[in-house]
Design an enzyme around this catalytic site. Sequence first.
Site, PDB file in Angstrom:
ATOM      1  N   ALA A  60      -4.431   7.689  -4.174  1.00 14.83           N
ATOM      2  CA  ALA A  60      -3.094   7.213  -4.558  1.00 14.83           C
ATOM      3  C   ALA A  60      -3.185   5.706  -4.809  1.00 14.83           C
ATOM      4  O   ALA A  60      -2.792   4.905  -3.951  1.00 14.83           O
ATOM      5  CB  ALA A  60      -2.102   7.532  -3.451  1.00 14.83           C
ATOM      6  N   SER A  90       0.855  -1.182   0.000  1.00 15.84           N
ATOM      7  CA  SER A  90       0.000   0.000   0.000  1.00 15.84           C
ATOM      8  C   SER A  90       0.896   1.239   0.000  1.00 15.84           C
ATOM      9  O   SER A  90       2.073   1.136  -0.352  1.00 15.84           O
ATOM     10  CB  SER A  90      -0.931  -0.036   1.217  1.00 15.84           C
ATOM     11  OG  SER A  90      -1.933   0.933   1.093  1.00 15.84           O
ATOM     12  N   ASN A  91       0.376   2.375   0.378  1.00 14.81           N
ATOM     13  CA  ASN A  91       1.214   3.582   0.450  1.00 14.81           C
ATOM     14  C   ASN A  91       0.689   4.494   1.555  1.00 14.81           C
ATOM     15  O   ASN A  91      -0.298   4.166   2.219  1.00 14.81           O
ATOM     16  CB  ASN A  91       1.259   4.303  -0.902  1.00 14.81           C
ATOM     17  CG  ASN A  91      -0.123   4.751  -1.336  1.00 14.81           C
ATOM     18  OD1 ASN A  91      -0.749   5.581  -0.719  1.00 14.81           O
ATOM     19  ND2 ASN A  91      -0.625   4.133  -2.409  1.00 14.81           N
ATOM     20  N   ALA A  92       1.352   5.619   1.755  1.00 22.55           N
ATOM     21  CA  ALA A  92       1.119   6.452   2.939  1.00 22.55           C
ATOM     22  C   ALA A  92      -0.036   7.450   2.802  1.00 22.55           C
ATOM     23  O   ALA A  92      -0.231   8.289   3.672  1.00 22.55           O
ATOM     24  CB  ALA A  92       2.409   7.209   3.278  1.00 22.55           C
ATOM     25  N   SER A  93      -0.822   7.371   1.745  1.00 24.33           N
ATOM     26  CA  SER A  93      -1.932   8.317   1.595  1.00 24.33           C
ATOM     27  C   SER A  93      -2.946   8.134   2.730  1.00 24.33           C
ATOM     28  O   SER A  93      -3.347   7.013   3.036  1.00 24.33           O
ATOM     29  CB  SER A  93      -2.610   8.077   0.244  1.00 24.33           C
ATOM     30  OG  SER A  93      -3.797   8.826   0.163  1.00 24.33           O
TER      31      SER A  93
END
Length: 222
Positions: free
Chosen positions: A95, A26-29
């Site tokens: 994102a 996943s990512n930090a959004s």
Amino acid sequence: MQLNDKKVIVTGGPTREWIDPVRYISNASSGKMGIAIADAAYKQCKELVFIHGPIDGSLISGKPYRCKGVESTVDMLEAIKQELSPNLVLIMAAAPADYKPVTKSPTKIKKTNENLIIELQRNPDILKTIASIKKQHQEFNNIVLIGFAAETTDVIAYGKTKLVEKELAMICINDVSRSDTGFGSDFNEVTVMLANGKIINLHRMTKKEVAEGIINIIINEL
Ligand code: CTP
């Protein structure tokens, strides 16, 4: 462009691509920028849907507009396709993960003494897919696409490339290398670039103020 006769889809947050039953990419959004845009657009438009990846549920509890939760990038694309209509503005503040594991292991991957290699495959680009649907179907010709760009270097140049390649009316460019704005923060600083080349800077302010600035630019400039 007036929004009071338009349906607006805003997306926000990350997407999640599972590796095995307990691990994912996943990512930090955080989804905060998308929510701020949905809040600002809701007051101006005919109908608003917020389509989001896994985010803190308390951020959207009690919102007066429809919220649809999804998990993966493909899920987000499918949810957007289901909501397509003429007179639509799609604001992609999410994102979405660009890659996903080729296979999801049905069981937890056990560690060994070797390095672990996970093969990733490309996810669809949601904006490019909708741009292509827009061209193929006359009823969707007037859909307006608005993107975001998260960049750490050559911020303006990369933003301009995305505006052109994704066939956007406008792009909101974020420098995510800064620790005082962007991912997770309540503040943001955005450079808005229009398809006609005009550039408008929204200097460091709260995400709520940036969102209101972006909606005003849509109304006044598009
Ligand atoms: N986006 C999309 N589909 C994806 C990835 C991104 O529609 N699979 C959208 C984002 O919501 C954003 C814009 O494309 O509005 C730019 O996203 P960004 O992550 O900055 O760029 P990418 O296109 O993913 O390119 P790169 O990661 O190589 O910078």
